[in-house]
Design a protein around this motif. Sequence first.
Motif, short mmCIF file in Angstrom:
data_model
loop_
_atom_site.label_atom_id
_atom_site.label_comp_id
_atom_site.label_asym_id
_atom_site.label_seq_id
_atom_site.Cartn_x
_atom_site.Cartn_y
_atom_site.Cartn_z
N TRP A 100 0.85 -1.19 0.00
CA TRP A 100 0.00 0.00 0.00
C TRP A 100 0.88 1.24 0.00
O TRP A 100 1.89 1.31 0.70
N THR A 101 0.47 2.21 -0.80
CA THR A 101 1.20 3.48 -0.85
C THR A 101 0.21 4.63 -0.77
O THR A 101 -1.00 4.43 -0.80
N GLU A 102 0.77 5.82 -0.74
CA GLU A 102 -0.03 7.03 -0.57
C GLU A 102 -1.09 7.18 -1.64
O GLU A 102 -0.82 6.99 -2.83
N ALA A 103 -2.29 7.52 -1.24
CA ALA A 103 -3.33 7.93 -2.18
C ALA A 103 -3.28 9.45 -2.27
O ALA A 103 -3.37 10.14 -1.25
N PHE A 104 -3.11 9.96 -3.48
CA PHE A 104 -3.05 11.40 -3.72
C PHE A 104 -4.46 11.87 -4.08
O PHE A 104 -5.09 11.33 -4.98
#
Lengths: 114, 116
Positions: A100-104
């Motif tokens: 999981w990574t950042e949602a912009f």
Amino acid sequence: DTEVTQTPKHLVMGMTNKKSLKCEQHMGHRAMYWYKQKAKKPPELMFVYSYEKLSINESVPSRFSPECPNSSLLNLHLHALQPEDSALYLCASSSVTGVWTEAFFGQGTRLTVV
Amino acid sequence: GENVEQHPSTLSVQEGDSAVIKCTYSDSASNYFPWYKQELGKRPQLIIDIRSNVGEKKDQRIAVTLNKTAKHFSLHITETQPEDSAVYFCAAPSNAGGTSYGKLTFGQGTILTVHP
């Protein structure tokens, strides 16, 4: 470019109108999202697209119709909305990797249904 | 699905004080915990995140701690400044197992006010 751009910023529409919200990102993200946020509430997920295919629909009424024409664009088509649909509509994108990574988030479209 | 609870709903501090916001989650498979800051009329922006293989992460005046056993995580802001005033949301992924994107469930938010 770490921007998610949404247009229009504001929209007022009648209950019989048809309108579309647009979202664009050029970060190469293959997951794109629509969220709805009411005043003083958290964002609530509506739809998720991955690789331009709809992967999650959070039981959203059919008067909201999403579309992902290509990997950079996400649309939300609106038809026969109700006043209670007035809200901030947020688009977001994230990369599809092994973690999981950042949602912009985009700056949102503030929708008023009259 | 995931259930995220956030406390307190409002927090008022004096400039220079510390602020702590706490969240609990229900899905033991959740493995990613972001914190977003949303200023009035603006977009949510990530300020820090933590993964389940780490117990603590710091970035200047901001830190996040994670207790997997108790299923809670906290945001710590030290030396608060008036520009820290905003709504802060914690979040956790629903159905995180085997995916790296999808539904984020947000806490109800904390309105932080830092008085000069």
